[in-house]
Scaffold this motif. Structure first.
Motif, PDB file in Angstrom:
ATOM      1  N   MET A  27       2.586   0.528   3.732  1.00 54.20           N
ATOM      2  CA  MET A  27       2.118   1.332   2.605  1.00 54.20           C
ATOM      3  C   MET A  27       0.619   1.565   2.682  1.00 54.20           C
ATOM      4  O   MET A  27       0.138   2.681   2.479  1.00 54.20           O
ATOM      5  CB  MET A  27       2.506   0.658   1.287  1.00 54.20           C
ATOM      6  N   ASN A  28      -0.131   0.514   2.989  1.00 57.31           N
ATOM      7  CA  ASN A  28      -1.584   0.664   3.078  1.00 57.31           C
ATOM      8  C   ASN A  28      -1.965   1.602   4.218  1.00 57.31           C
ATOM      9  O   ASN A  28      -2.888   2.411   4.085  1.00 57.31           O
ATOM     10  CB  ASN A  28      -2.249  -0.704   3.260  1.00 57.31           C
ATOM     11  N   HIS A  29      -1.254   1.496   5.340  1.00 60.41           N
ATOM     12  CA  HIS A  29      -1.531   2.403   6.464  1.00 60.41           C
ATOM     13  C   HIS A  29      -1.224   3.842   6.083  1.00 60.41           C
ATOM     14  O   HIS A  29      -1.983   4.759   6.419  1.00 60.41           O
ATOM     15  CB  HIS A  29      -0.702   1.987   7.683  1.00 60.41           C
ATOM     16  N   ARG A  30      -0.123   4.034   5.361  1.00 56.64           N
ATOM     17  CA  ARG A  30       0.289   5.380   4.987  1.00 56.64           C
ATOM     18  C   ARG A  30      -0.717   6.049   4.062  1.00 56.64           C
ATOM     19  O   ARG A  30      -0.915   7.265   4.109  1.00 56.64           O
ATOM     20  CB  ARG A  30       1.649   5.312   4.301  1.00 56.64           C
ATOM     21  N   PHE A  31      -1.381   5.252   3.221  1.00 60.13           N
ATOM     22  CA  PHE A  31      -2.255   5.834   2.202  1.00 60.13           C
ATOM     23  C   PHE A  31      -3.737   5.758   2.541  1.00 60.13           C
ATOM     24  O   PHE A  31      -4.578   5.979   1.678  1.00 60.13           O
ATOM     25  CB  PHE A  31      -1.966   5.190   0.846  1.00 60.13           C
ATOM     26  N   VAL A  32      -4.062   5.447   3.785  1.00 60.20           N
ATOM     27  CA  VAL A  32      -5.459   5.529   4.212  1.00 60.20           C
ATOM     28  C   VAL A  32      -5.915   6.985   4.085  1.00 60.20           C
ATOM     29  O   VAL A  32      -5.291   7.895   4.625  1.00 60.20           O
ATOM     30  CB  VAL A  32      -5.626   5.043   5.661  1.00 60.20           C
ATOM     31  N   GLY A  33      -6.984   7.225   3.342  1.00 58.34           N
ATOM     32  CA  GLY A  33      -7.486   8.577   3.154  1.00 58.34           C
ATOM     33  C   GLY A  33      -6.846   9.340   2.021  1.00 58.34           C
ATOM     34  O   GLY A  33      -7.228  10.481   1.758  1.00 58.34           O
ATOM     35  N   ALA A  34      -5.858   8.735   1.340  1.00 58.93           N
ATOM     36  CA  ALA A  34      -5.202   9.435   0.230  1.00 58.93           C
ATOM     37  C   ALA A  34      -6.082   9.421  -1.017  1.00 58.93           C
ATOM     38  O   ALA A  34      -6.885   8.510  -1.224  1.00 58.93           O
ATOM     39  CB  ALA A  34      -3.858   8.785  -0.085  1.00 58.93           C
ATOM     40  N   THR A 173      -1.433  -4.936  -2.562  1.00 60.87           N
ATOM     41  CA  THR A 173      -1.524  -6.349  -2.208  1.00 60.87           C
ATOM     42  C   THR A 173      -0.530  -7.154  -3.037  1.00 60.87           C
ATOM     43  O   THR A 173      -0.014  -6.688  -4.057  1.00 60.87           O
ATOM     44  CB  THR A 173      -2.945  -6.906  -2.455  1.00 60.87           C
ATOM     45  N   GLN A 174      -0.272  -8.376  -2.600  1.00 60.71           N
ATOM     46  CA  GLN A 174       0.605  -9.266  -3.353  1.00 60.71           C
ATOM     47  C   GLN A 174      -0.121  -9.757  -4.601  1.00 60.71           C
ATOM     48  O   GLN A 174      -1.249 -10.241  -4.518  1.00 60.71           O
ATOM     49  CB  GLN A 174       0.997 -10.477  -2.494  1.00 60.71           C
ATOM     50  N   GLY A 175       0.551  -9.642  -5.751  1.00 60.34           N
ATOM     51  CA  GLY A 175       0.005 -10.160  -6.990  1.00 60.34           C
ATOM     52  C   GLY A 175       0.782 -11.370  -7.457  1.00 60.34           C
ATOM     53  O   GLY A 175       1.816 -11.726  -6.881  1.00 60.34           O
ATOM     54  N   ASN A 176       0.285 -12.036  -8.489  1.00 61.76           N
ATOM     55  CA  ASN A 176       1.035 -13.159  -9.025  1.00 61.76           C
ATOM     56  C   ASN A 176       2.161 -12.662  -9.926  1.00 61.76           C
ATOM     57  O   ASN A 176       2.312 -11.476 -10.170  1.00 61.76           O
ATOM     58  CB  ASN A 176       0.105 -14.139  -9.761  1.00 61.76           C
ATOM     59  N   HIS A 177       2.997 -13.575 -10.370  1.00 63.44           N
ATOM     60  CA  HIS A 177       4.167 -13.258 -11.189  1.00 63.44           C
ATOM     61  C   HIS A 177       5.139 -12.326 -10.467  1.00 63.44           C
ATOM     62  O   HIS A 177       5.840 -11.533 -11.091  1.00 63.44           O
ATOM     63  CB  HIS A 177       3.749 -12.656 -12.534  1.00 63.44           C
ATOM     64  N   GLY A 178       5.173 -12.407  -9.126  1.00 62.62           N
ATOM     65  CA  GLY A 178       6.102 -11.602  -8.353  1.00 62.62           C
ATOM     66  C   GLY A 178       5.778 -10.121  -8.315  1.00 62.62           C
ATOM     67  O   GLY A 178       6.633  -9.304  -7.971  1.00 62.62           O
ATOM     68  N   THR A 179       4.555  -9.751  -8.637  1.00 57.86           N
ATOM     69  CA  THR A 179       4.181  -8.338  -8.704  1.00 57.86           C
ATOM     70  C   THR A 179       3.562  -7.856  -7.393  1.00 57.86           C
ATOM     71  O   THR A 179       3.135  -8.647  -6.553  1.00 57.86           O
ATOM     72  CB  THR A 179       3.153  -8.090  -9.818  1.00 57.86           C
ATOM     73  N   ILE A 180       3.510  -6.527  -7.270  1.00 55.93           N
ATOM     74  CA  ILE A 180       2.655  -5.883  -6.275  1.00 55.93           C
ATOM     75  C   ILE A 180       1.472  -5.298  -7.025  1.00 55.93           C
ATOM     76  O   ILE A 180       1.640  -4.552  -7.983  1.00 55.93           O
ATOM     77  CB  ILE A 180       3.397  -4.764  -5.526  1.00 55.93           C
ATOM     78  N   ARG A 181       0.265  -5.685  -6.620  1.00 54.46           N
ATOM     79  CA  ARG A 181      -0.946  -5.106  -7.211  1.00 54.46           C
ATOM     80  C   ARG A 181      -1.233  -3.776  -6.537  1.00 54.46           C
ATOM     81  O   ARG A 181      -1.198  -3.673  -5.315  1.00 54.46           O
ATOM     82  CB  ARG A 181      -2.146  -6.029  -7.031  1.00 54.46           C
ATOM     83  N   VAL A 182      -1.550  -2.780  -7.347  1.00 60.68           N
ATOM     84  CA  VAL A 182      -1.909  -1.469  -6.825  1.00 60.68           C
ATOM     85  C   VAL A 182      -3.277  -1.095  -7.378  1.00 60.68           C
ATOM     86  O   VAL A 182      -3.490  -1.090  -8.600  1.00 60.68           O
ATOM     87  CB  VAL A 182      -0.871  -0.400  -7.214  1.00 60.68           C
ATOM     88  N   ALA A 183      -4.194  -0.787  -6.476  1.00 57.97           N
ATOM     89  CA  ALA A 183      -5.566  -0.405  -6.852  1.00 57.97           C
ATOM     90  C   ALA A 183      -5.835   0.999  -6.334  1.00 57.97           C
ATOM     91  O   ALA A 183      -6.357   1.177  -5.229  1.00 57.97           O
ATOM     92  CB  ALA A 183      -6.564  -1.404  -6.273  1.00 57.97           C
TER      93      ALA A 183
END
Length: 226
Positions: A27-34, A173-183
């Motif tokens: 996902m991070n590779h796909r969104f480089v430059g997005a 990135t991996q977040g706590n509480h089983g989440t995915i963090r999105v910035a």
């Protein structure tokens, strides 16, 4: 604003992708430059129960505007630790009205006045007393919010240029509480965000204090929890 996006149309991944074993490198590779708006579009197309966390710090209104433009009713978690400046509290009222935020306020089980009376105010940084203070006024209410709302995606406004720890993170990135963090604004610079605030005529807050950080470039603890 920010880097130019590729001309490729960004389609959702198949099936449920935001889970704790998700392929974040892809996902991070796909969104480089997005663009941040493209990251938001992808996230909202795939998230099942996203939430936002904000502290209404300077320039945070840009991130809130970006997110609520994509999903106006998204729950916005705010921990009111009781130590905000008067200007910050007034700023929050303005932003809630301007963006029509679905604000979910969580407060510590011990008020600021109670804590000050018992423990003598905000302790010195890098002490066990300050660790206890941070857990009491910020981490516990945040964890309670996450347990209540059970999100799969935790959106936040961090950027790579804010401190050394964040420089080593990424958009997904991996977040706590089983989440995915999105910035979605991770790859932007401060000047990019300032321009976003100016161009969208958003109210900002420049009189801000976070008692759990003390210094501008320290982590408050939320991103360090597992």
């Amino acid at each position: 604003m920010g880097p130019n996006a590729s001309s490729q149309t960004l389609q959702p991944f198949p099936d449920r992708i935001f889970h704790h074993n998700a392929d974040l490198n892809s996902m991070n590779h796909r969104f480089v430059g997005a663009k941040p708006s493209e990251i938001m579009q992808f996230t909202m197309a795939n998230a099942q129960n996203p939430v936002v966390f904000t502290n209404f710090r300077p320039l945070a209104v840009a991130f809130l505007h970006l997110v609520t433009d994509a999903k106006p009713d998204i729950p916005v978690i705010w921990v009111d630790h009781g130590y905000n400046t008067p200007e910050t509290y007034r700023h929050i009222e303005r932003v809630v009205k301007t963006l029509n935020l679905n604000l979910r306020t969580y407060a510590p089980k011990m008020s600021a006045a109670h804590y000050n009376a018992v423990y003598g105010g905000i302790p010195q940084l890098d002490t066990s007393e300050h660790d206890f203070f941070s857990r009491t006024v910020k981490l516990e209410p945040f964890n309670r919010a996450m347990q209540d709302l059970q999100p799969d995606v935790w959106l936040n406004g961090i950027r790579h240029d804010q401190n050394a720890h964040r420089k080593n993170l990424d958009v997904f990135t991996q977040g706590n509480h089983g989440t995915i963090r999105v910035a979605p604004m991770f790859h932007l610079r401060e000047i990019d965000v300032e321009e976003y605030v100016y161009e969208n005529e958003l109210p900002d807050n420049d009189v801000y204090f976070d008692p759990t950080k003390g210094e501008e470039h320290r982590e408050c603890g939320l991103l360090l929890e597992k």
